[in-house]
Motif scaffolding. Structure first.
Motif, PDB file in Angstrom:
ATOM      1  N   TYR A  63       0.882  -1.141  -0.087  1.00 44.82           N
ATOM      2  CA  TYR A  63       0.017  -0.178   0.190  1.00 44.82           C
ATOM      3  C   TYR A  63       0.991   1.175  -0.040  1.00 44.82           C
ATOM      4  O   TYR A  63       0.666   2.296  -0.649  1.00 44.82           O
ATOM      5  CB  TYR A  63      -0.938   0.090   1.309  1.00 44.82           C
ATOM      6  CG  TYR A  63      -2.112  -0.922   0.966  1.00 44.82           C
ATOM      7  CD1 TYR A  63      -2.984  -0.866   0.346  1.00 44.82           C
ATOM      8  CD2 TYR A  63      -1.979  -2.171   1.974  1.00 44.82           C
ATOM      9  CE1 TYR A  63      -4.194  -1.754   0.213  1.00 44.82           C
ATOM     10  CE2 TYR A  63      -2.819  -3.383   1.631  1.00 44.82           C
ATOM     11  CZ  TYR A  63      -4.085  -3.028   0.950  1.00 44.82           C
ATOM     12  OH  TYR A  63      -5.007  -3.882   0.916  1.00 44.82           O
ATOM     13  N   LYS A  64       1.906   1.248   0.900  1.00 46.98           N
ATOM     14  CA  LYS A  64       2.946   2.370   0.655  1.00 46.98           C
ATOM     15  C   LYS A  64       3.363   2.644  -0.469  1.00 46.98           C
ATOM     16  O   LYS A  64       3.707   3.572  -1.144  1.00 46.98           O
ATOM     17  CB  LYS A  64       3.845   2.295   1.866  1.00 46.98           C
ATOM     18  CG  LYS A  64       3.326   2.507   3.355  1.00 46.98           C
ATOM     19  CD  LYS A  64       4.329   2.231   4.440  1.00 46.98           C
ATOM     20  CE  LYS A  64       3.751   2.524   5.645  1.00 46.98           C
ATOM     21  NZ  LYS A  64       4.831   2.342   6.829  1.00 46.98           N
ATOM     22  N   THR A  65       3.859   1.365  -1.251  1.00 42.51           N
ATOM     23  CA  THR A  65       4.465   1.479  -2.382  1.00 42.51           C
ATOM     24  C   THR A  65       3.513   2.211  -3.413  1.00 42.51           C
ATOM     25  O   THR A  65       3.926   2.886  -4.104  1.00 42.51           O
ATOM     26  CB  THR A  65       5.101   0.005  -3.050  1.00 42.51           C
ATOM     27  OG1 THR A  65       5.830  -0.214  -2.235  1.00 42.51           O
ATOM     28  CG2 THR A  65       5.466   0.267  -4.464  1.00 42.51           C
ATOM     29  N   GLU A  66       2.261   1.791  -3.396  1.00 47.07           N
ATOM     30  CA  GLU A  66       1.366   2.301  -4.419  1.00 47.07           C
ATOM     31  C   GLU A  66       0.948   3.657  -4.219  1.00 47.07           C
ATOM     32  O   GLU A  66       1.031   4.536  -5.209  1.00 47.07           O
ATOM     33  CB  GLU A  66      -0.050   1.505  -3.927  1.00 47.07           C
ATOM     34  CG  GLU A  66      -1.132   2.069  -5.039  1.00 47.07           C
ATOM     35  CD  GLU A  66      -2.603   1.510  -4.595  1.00 47.07           C
ATOM     36  OE1 GLU A  66      -3.383   2.017  -3.938  1.00 47.07           O
ATOM     37  OE2 GLU A  66      -2.871   0.260  -5.055  1.00 47.07           O
ATOM     38  N   ILE A  67       0.854   4.158  -2.862  1.00 44.77           N
ATOM     39  CA  ILE A  67       0.844   5.605  -2.658  1.00 44.77           C
ATOM     40  C   ILE A  67       2.012   6.471  -3.112  1.00 44.77           C
ATOM     41  O   ILE A  67       1.868   7.467  -3.669  1.00 44.77           O
ATOM     42  CB  ILE A  67       0.823   5.857  -1.022  1.00 44.77           C
ATOM     43  CG1 ILE A  67      -0.711   5.478  -0.580  1.00 44.77           C
ATOM     44  CG2 ILE A  67       0.908   7.302  -0.737  1.00 44.77           C
ATOM     45  CD1 ILE A  67      -0.695   5.171   1.096  1.00 44.77           C
ATOM     46  N   LYS A  68       3.197   5.819  -3.116  1.00 46.70           N
ATOM     47  CA  LYS A  68       4.382   6.484  -3.430  1.00 46.70           C
ATOM     48  C   LYS A  68       4.401   6.674  -4.891  1.00 46.70           C
ATOM     49  O   LYS A  68       4.369   7.779  -5.460  1.00 46.70           O
ATOM     50  CB  LYS A  68       5.610   5.844  -3.025  1.00 46.70           C
ATOM     51  CG  LYS A  68       6.874   6.492  -3.301  1.00 46.70           C
ATOM     52  CD  LYS A  68       8.128   5.834  -2.876  1.00 46.70           C
ATOM     53  CE  LYS A  68       9.534   6.366  -3.282  1.00 46.70           C
ATOM     54  NZ  LYS A  68      10.737   5.591  -2.889  1.00 46.70           N
ATOM     55  N   GLN A  69       4.251   5.272  -5.534  1.00 49.14           N
ATOM     56  CA  GLN A  69       3.842   5.587  -7.086  1.00 49.14           C
ATOM     57  C   GLN A  69       3.093   6.406  -7.881  1.00 49.14           C
ATOM     58  O   GLN A  69       2.865   7.008  -8.716  1.00 49.14           O
ATOM     59  CB  GLN A  69       3.989   4.058  -7.565  1.00 49.14           C
ATOM     60  CG  GLN A  69       5.095   3.238  -7.101  1.00 49.14           C
ATOM     61  CD  GLN A  69       6.515   3.877  -7.932  1.00 49.14           C
ATOM     62  OE1 GLN A  69       6.487   4.180  -9.130  1.00 49.14           O
ATOM     63  NE2 GLN A  69       7.548   3.715  -7.206  1.00 49.14           N
ATOM     64  N   PHE A  70       1.847   6.264  -7.098  1.00 55.16           N
ATOM     65  CA  PHE A  70       0.692   7.274  -7.427  1.00 55.16           C
ATOM     66  C   PHE A  70       1.083   8.619  -7.358  1.00 55.16           C
ATOM     67  O   PHE A  70       0.641   9.414  -8.326  1.00 55.16           O
ATOM     68  CB  PHE A  70      -0.653   6.933  -6.526  1.00 55.16           C
ATOM     69  CG  PHE A  70      -1.843   7.726  -6.619  1.00 55.16           C
ATOM     70  CD1 PHE A  70      -2.621   7.427  -7.690  1.00 55.16           C
ATOM     71  CD2 PHE A  70      -1.980   8.876  -5.917  1.00 55.16           C
ATOM     72  CE1 PHE A  70      -3.729   8.332  -7.978  1.00 55.16           C
ATOM     73  CE2 PHE A  70      -2.997   9.590  -6.097  1.00 55.16           C
ATOM     74  CZ  PHE A  70      -4.095   9.280  -7.253  1.00 55.16           C
ATOM     75  N   GLY A  71       1.648   9.201  -6.372  1.00 53.25           N
ATOM     76  CA  GLY A  71       2.215  10.327  -6.076  1.00 53.25           C
ATOM     77  C   GLY A  71       3.094  10.899  -7.090  1.00 53.25           C
ATOM     78  O   GLY A  71       3.187  12.143  -7.725  1.00 53.25           O
ATOM     79  N   LYS A  72       4.133   9.941  -7.359  1.00 51.72           N
ATOM     80  CA  LYS A  72       5.236  10.169  -8.688  1.00 51.72           C
ATOM     81  C   LYS A  72       4.372  10.655 -10.013  1.00 51.72           C
ATOM     82  O   LYS A  72       4.901  11.300 -10.481  1.00 51.72           O
ATOM     83  CB  LYS A  72       5.979   8.944  -8.597  1.00 51.72           C
ATOM     84  CG  LYS A  72       7.031   9.047  -7.487  1.00 51.72           C
ATOM     85  CD  LYS A  72       8.140   7.880  -7.966  1.00 51.72           C
ATOM     86  CE  LYS A  72       9.222   7.862  -6.932  1.00 51.72           C
ATOM     87  NZ  LYS A  72      10.181   6.960  -7.247  1.00 51.72           N
ATOM     88  N   CYS A  73       3.323   9.923 -10.071  1.00 53.72           N
ATOM     89  CA  CYS A  73       2.610   9.897 -11.554  1.00 53.72           C
ATOM     90  C   CYS A  73       2.386  11.350 -11.790  1.00 53.72           C
ATOM     91  O   CYS A  73       2.221  11.865 -12.964  1.00 53.72           O
ATOM     92  CB  CYS A  73       1.277   9.031 -11.567  1.00 53.72           C
ATOM     93  SG  CYS A  73       1.690   7.204 -11.653  1.00 53.72           S
ATOM     94  N   PHE A  74       2.005  12.378 -10.645  1.00 49.40           N
ATOM     95  CA  PHE A  74       1.537  13.501 -10.777  1.00 49.40           C
ATOM     96  C   PHE A  74       2.628  14.445 -11.450  1.00 49.40           C
ATOM     97  O   PHE A  74       2.197  15.659 -11.822  1.00 49.40           O
ATOM     98  CB  PHE A  74       1.063  14.023  -9.518  1.00 49.40           C
ATOM     99  CG  PHE A  74      -0.636  13.279  -9.129  1.00 49.40           C
ATOM    100  CD1 PHE A  74      -1.638  14.529  -9.225  1.00 49.40           C
ATOM    101  CD2 PHE A  74      -0.808  12.162  -8.699  1.00 49.40           C
ATOM    102  CE1 PHE A  74      -2.875  13.626  -8.985  1.00 49.40           C
ATOM    103  CE2 PHE A  74      -1.824  11.878  -8.493  1.00 49.40           C
ATOM    104  CZ  PHE A  74      -3.041  12.587  -8.649  1.00 49.40           C
TER     105      PHE A  74
END
Length: 260
Positions: free
Chosen positions: A226-237
């Protein structure tokens, strides 16, 4: 780059890697594993490649296993090194590539062959495919990630049965188990892989890379997916692909992703 045991061709941004040892049913030996690593690495680094398809030559086998003659006389230390090096060089390497990898399983996928297919991001099988991990019939266990990836894909109980019996399952059973995504006649196999690849290529390669990393994180010890997903989601922006994707959506047009 030239190869002795594999073929690698790129067309319409799809790189197809074919294991080309038909007289050995495409069995994996040391040289083939190294060549596969090099071919995957080259394709993953190429701007001309958006999707990789891996398959076997001929109509009988994807990969019928490992070349047993290479390690039949190994001792404990050599056996451990064989598994560690193989996992690092090919199987873990493929799983963690940022370019989507589709396994086109065209026949027997046994032992190291099934382990290679399972390391790919997903699998499509021909109707004549047979899959299994027969290593215990040789007095050894799957050593290229089979005991880890098979339960993740089919569940613990089914994996235990497959490994303990050293038996094979057919393509329809593999589909029922969730081991493969689709089953088609052999002559339709690569065409379906390419059709799915074309759908993948319409989307953001940057976002796909982030999705692969996030999904894989859920299966790694000590990693919070979940933390990895949050980090990668944020990077997409912070990417040009995000800007183009959202702008195209609001402007009601097809996105033209720059891949950055």
């Amino acid at each position: 780059m030239s190869y002795q045991n594999i073929l690698s061709t790129t067309n319409s941004r799809i790189t197809t890697i074919t294991i080309n040892r038909p007289n050995k049913l495409n069995a994996l030996n040391k040289d083939t594993i190294q060549e596969l690593h090099d071919a995957f690495d080259e394709a993953n680094s190429s701007k001309d490649t958006k999707v990789i398809i891996i398959t076997g030559s001929g109509e009988k086998a994807f990969v019928a296993g490992a070349d047993i003659s290479e390690f039949a006389d190994f001792d404990v230390k050599q056996g451990g090194k064989l598994a560690a090096k193989g996992q690092e060089l090919l199987f873990d390497f493929v799983e963690n590539l940022s370019t989507p990898v589709i396994a086109a399983v065209n026949g027997f996928a046994l032992g190291g062959g099934l382990e290679l297919a399972m390391a790919c991001h997903f699998r499509i099988a021909s109707s004549n495919a047979k899959m299994g991990l027969p290593e215990v019939s040789l007095g050894v266990i799957p050593g290229y990630g089979g005991t880890q990836r098979l339960p993740q894909l089919v569940g613990k109980g089914r994996a235990m049965e497959m490994v303990m019996t050293a038996g094979m399952i057919d393509a329809n059973q593999a589909l029922n188990y969730g081991l493969v995504n689709h089953v088609v006649e052999q002559e339709e196999l690569l065409a379906l892989c390419e059709k799915i690849a074309s759908k993948i290529m319409r989307n953001s390669s940057v976002a796909i890379k982030a999705a692969i990393k996030s999904i894989n994180a859920n299966f790694k010890d000590g990693v919070d997916g979940y933390k990895t997903e949050i980090k990668q989601f944020g990077k997409c922006f912070g990417t040009d692909d995000f800007t183009e994707g959202t702008t195209a959506f609001l402007e009601k047009r097809k996105a033209d992703f720059p891949g950055k």
